[in-house]
Motif scaffolding. Sequence first.
Motif, PDB file in Angstrom:
ATOM      1  N   ALA A 169       0.439 -38.972 -11.885  1.00 12.29           N
ATOM      2  CA  ALA A 169      -0.130 -37.731 -12.298  1.00 12.29           C
ATOM      3  C   ALA A 169       0.790 -36.523 -11.809  1.00 12.29           C
ATOM      4  N   VAL A 170       0.484 -35.573 -12.526  1.00 12.01           N
ATOM      5  CA  VAL A 170       1.005 -34.383 -11.934  1.00 12.01           C
ATOM      6  C   VAL A 170      -0.153 -33.434 -11.411  1.00 12.01           C
ATOM      7  N   VAL A 171      -0.235 -33.044 -10.184  1.00 14.43           N
ATOM      8  CA  VAL A 171      -1.333 -32.539  -9.680  1.00 14.43           C
ATOM      9  C   VAL A 171      -1.154 -30.924  -9.475  1.00 14.43           C
ATOM     10  N   HIS A 172      -2.048 -30.151  -9.919  1.00 12.14           N
ATOM     11  CA  HIS A 172      -1.990 -28.855  -9.724  1.00 12.14           C
ATOM     12  C   HIS A 172      -2.990 -28.192  -8.616  1.00 12.14           C
ATOM     13  N   ASP A 173      -2.007 -27.564  -7.729  1.00 13.32           N
ATOM     14  CA  ASP A 173      -2.867 -27.114  -6.263  1.00 13.32           C
ATOM     15  C   ASP A 173      -2.809 -25.584  -6.673  1.00 13.32           C
ATOM     16  N   ALA A 174      -3.774 -25.051  -7.290  1.00 12.98           N
ATOM     17  CA  ALA A 174      -4.001 -23.606  -7.510  1.00 12.98           C
ATOM     18  C   ALA A 174      -3.678 -22.827  -6.166  1.00 12.98           C
ATOM     19  N   ALA A 175      -4.397 -23.083  -5.136  1.00 15.95           N
ATOM     20  CA  ALA A 175      -4.405 -22.630  -3.982  1.00 15.95           C
ATOM     21  C   ALA A 175      -3.055 -22.311  -3.250  1.00 15.95           C
ATOM     22  N   GLU A 233      -0.400 -22.700  -5.078  1.00 15.29           N
ATOM     23  CA  GLU A 233       0.606 -22.408  -6.213  1.00 15.29           C
ATOM     24  C   GLU A 233       1.723 -23.306  -6.322  1.00 15.29           C
ATOM     25  N   ARG A 234       1.418 -24.647  -6.747  1.00 23.13           N
ATOM     26  CA  ARG A 234       2.157 -25.590  -6.588  1.00 23.13           C
ATOM     27  C   ARG A 234       1.624 -26.798  -7.421  1.00 23.13           C
ATOM     28  N   PHE A 235       2.588 -27.323  -8.219  1.00 19.62           N
ATOM     29  CA  PHE A 235       2.544 -28.551  -9.026  1.00 19.62           C
ATOM     30  C   PHE A 235       3.381 -29.725  -8.273  1.00 19.62           C
ATOM     31  N   THR A 236       2.566 -30.953  -8.140  1.00 22.03           N
ATOM     32  CA  THR A 236       3.080 -32.050  -7.297  1.00 22.03           C
ATOM     33  C   THR A 236       3.188 -33.119  -7.918  1.00 22.03           C
ATOM     34  N   THR A 237       3.991 -34.261  -7.816  1.00 24.31           N
ATOM     35  CA  THR A 237       3.737 -35.613  -8.121  1.00 24.31           C
ATOM     36  C   THR A 237       4.450 -36.699  -7.121  1.00 24.31           C
ATOM     37  N   ASP A 238       3.741 -37.565  -6.713  1.00 21.85           N
ATOM     38  CA  ASP A 238       4.235 -38.445  -5.751  1.00 21.85           C
ATOM     39  C   ASP A 238       4.781 -39.718  -6.572  1.00 21.85           C
ATOM     40  N   VAL A 239       5.983 -39.900  -6.326  1.00 22.64           N
ATOM     41  CA  VAL A 239       6.681 -41.133  -6.707  1.00 22.64           C
ATOM     42  C   VAL A 239       7.349 -41.855  -5.998  1.00 22.64           C
ATOM     43  N   ASP A 240       6.862 -43.039  -5.986  1.00 22.43           N
ATOM     44  CA  ASP A 240       7.335 -44.145  -5.018  1.00 22.43           C
ATOM     45  C   ASP A 240       7.506 -43.768  -3.468  1.00 22.43           C
ATOM     46  N   GLY A 241       6.159 -42.835  -3.128  1.00 21.27           N
ATOM     47  CA  GLY A 241       6.399 -42.251  -1.635  1.00 21.27           C
ATOM     48  C   GLY A 241       7.018 -40.933  -1.533  1.00 21.27           C
ATOM     49  N   HIS A 242       7.651 -40.398  -2.837  1.00 21.03           N
ATOM     50  CA  HIS A 242       8.446 -39.200  -2.642  1.00 21.03           C
ATOM     51  C   HIS A 242       7.542 -38.018  -3.197  1.00 21.03           C
ATOM     52  N   ASP A 278       7.150 -25.233  -7.454  1.00 25.41           N
ATOM     53  CA  ASP A 278       6.589 -23.802  -6.927  1.00 25.41           C
ATOM     54  C   ASP A 278       6.518 -22.645  -7.697  1.00 25.41           C
ATOM     55  N   TYR A 279       5.369 -21.755  -7.641  1.00 28.46           N
ATOM     56  CA  TYR A 279       5.244 -20.628  -8.421  1.00 28.46           C
ATOM     57  C   TYR A 279       4.524 -19.521  -7.757  1.00 28.46           C
ATOM     58  N   THR A 280       4.507 -18.257  -8.083  1.00 28.54           N
ATOM     59  CA  THR A 280       3.779 -17.348  -7.714  1.00 28.54           C
ATOM     60  C   THR A 280       3.339 -16.488  -8.882  1.00 28.54           C
ATOM     61  N   TRP A 281       2.572 -15.664  -8.634  1.00 32.24           N
ATOM     62  CA  TRP A 281       2.008 -14.638  -9.751  1.00 32.24           C
ATOM     63  C   TRP A 281       2.537 -13.338  -9.670  1.00 32.24           C
ATOM     64  N   ALA A 315       3.334 -27.058 -15.720  1.00 31.02           N
ATOM     65  CA  ALA A 315       3.422 -25.541 -15.378  1.00 31.02           C
ATOM     66  C   ALA A 315       3.342 -24.699 -16.292  1.00 31.02           C
ATOM     67  N   LEU A 316       4.184 -24.968 -17.630  1.00 29.73           N
ATOM     68  CA  LEU A 316       4.185 -24.411 -18.761  1.00 29.73           C
ATOM     69  C   LEU A 316       2.986 -24.383 -19.528  1.00 29.73           C
ATOM     70  N   ALA A 317       2.155 -25.473 -19.511  1.00 27.15           N
ATOM     71  CA  ALA A 317       1.098 -25.708 -20.155  1.00 27.15           C
ATOM     72  C   ALA A 317      -0.048 -25.219 -19.614  1.00 27.15           C
ATOM     73  N   HIS A 318      -0.125 -24.985 -18.201  1.00 26.59           N
ATOM     74  CA  HIS A 318      -1.023 -24.040 -17.513  1.00 26.59           C
ATOM     75  C   HIS A 318      -0.821 -22.732 -17.906  1.00 26.59           C
ATOM     76  N   ALA A 319       0.357 -22.199 -17.590  1.00 27.72           N
ATOM     77  CA  ALA A 319       0.574 -20.658 -18.208  1.00 27.72           C
ATOM     78  C   ALA A 319       0.107 -20.464 -19.547  1.00 27.72           C
ATOM     79  N   ARG A 320       0.608 -21.354 -20.502  1.00 23.08           N
ATOM     80  CA  ARG A 320      -0.219 -21.147 -21.785  1.00 23.08           C
ATOM     81  C   ARG A 320      -1.412 -21.262 -21.896  1.00 23.08           C
ATOM     82  N   THR A 321      -2.271 -21.945 -21.282  1.00 28.19           N
ATOM     83  CA  THR A 321      -3.699 -22.027 -21.456  1.00 28.19           C
ATOM     84  C   THR A 321      -4.315 -20.919 -20.614  1.00 28.19           C
TER      85      THR A 321
END
Length: 98
Positions: free
Chosen positions: A11-17, A19-28, A33-36, A65-71
């Motif tokens: 899963a891609v996780v959005h941490d709005a506080a 300002e970052r989207f993350t995903t953990d793949v095989d421990g990496h 990162d974004y800003t407003w 990130a783009l889906a979030h911006a569109r929403t």
Amino acid sequence: MGSDEDRTPPAVVHDAASERFTTDVDGHLAVLDYTWRDGAMVITHTGVPAAIGGRGIAARLTRAALAHARTAGARVVPECTYAAAFMQRHGEYADLLG
């Protein structure tokens, strides 16, 4: 035995506080990162460790990130070179460019 393609992507996780989207793949941890700025989402950095590169992970983060911006009804300023190239290649996001 299934192949890597058979597995559901992490899963891609959005941490709005943060300002970052993350995903953990095989421990990496891969990040976007974004800003407003002036009501626009400014994508500043996309990072995927070399150990998990080449799997479309940066694209998944960017799409999230783009889906979030569109929403949110926000424009997007792709300051990150990866995000800029992604948006050029995928015309369906042209309406978000700000």
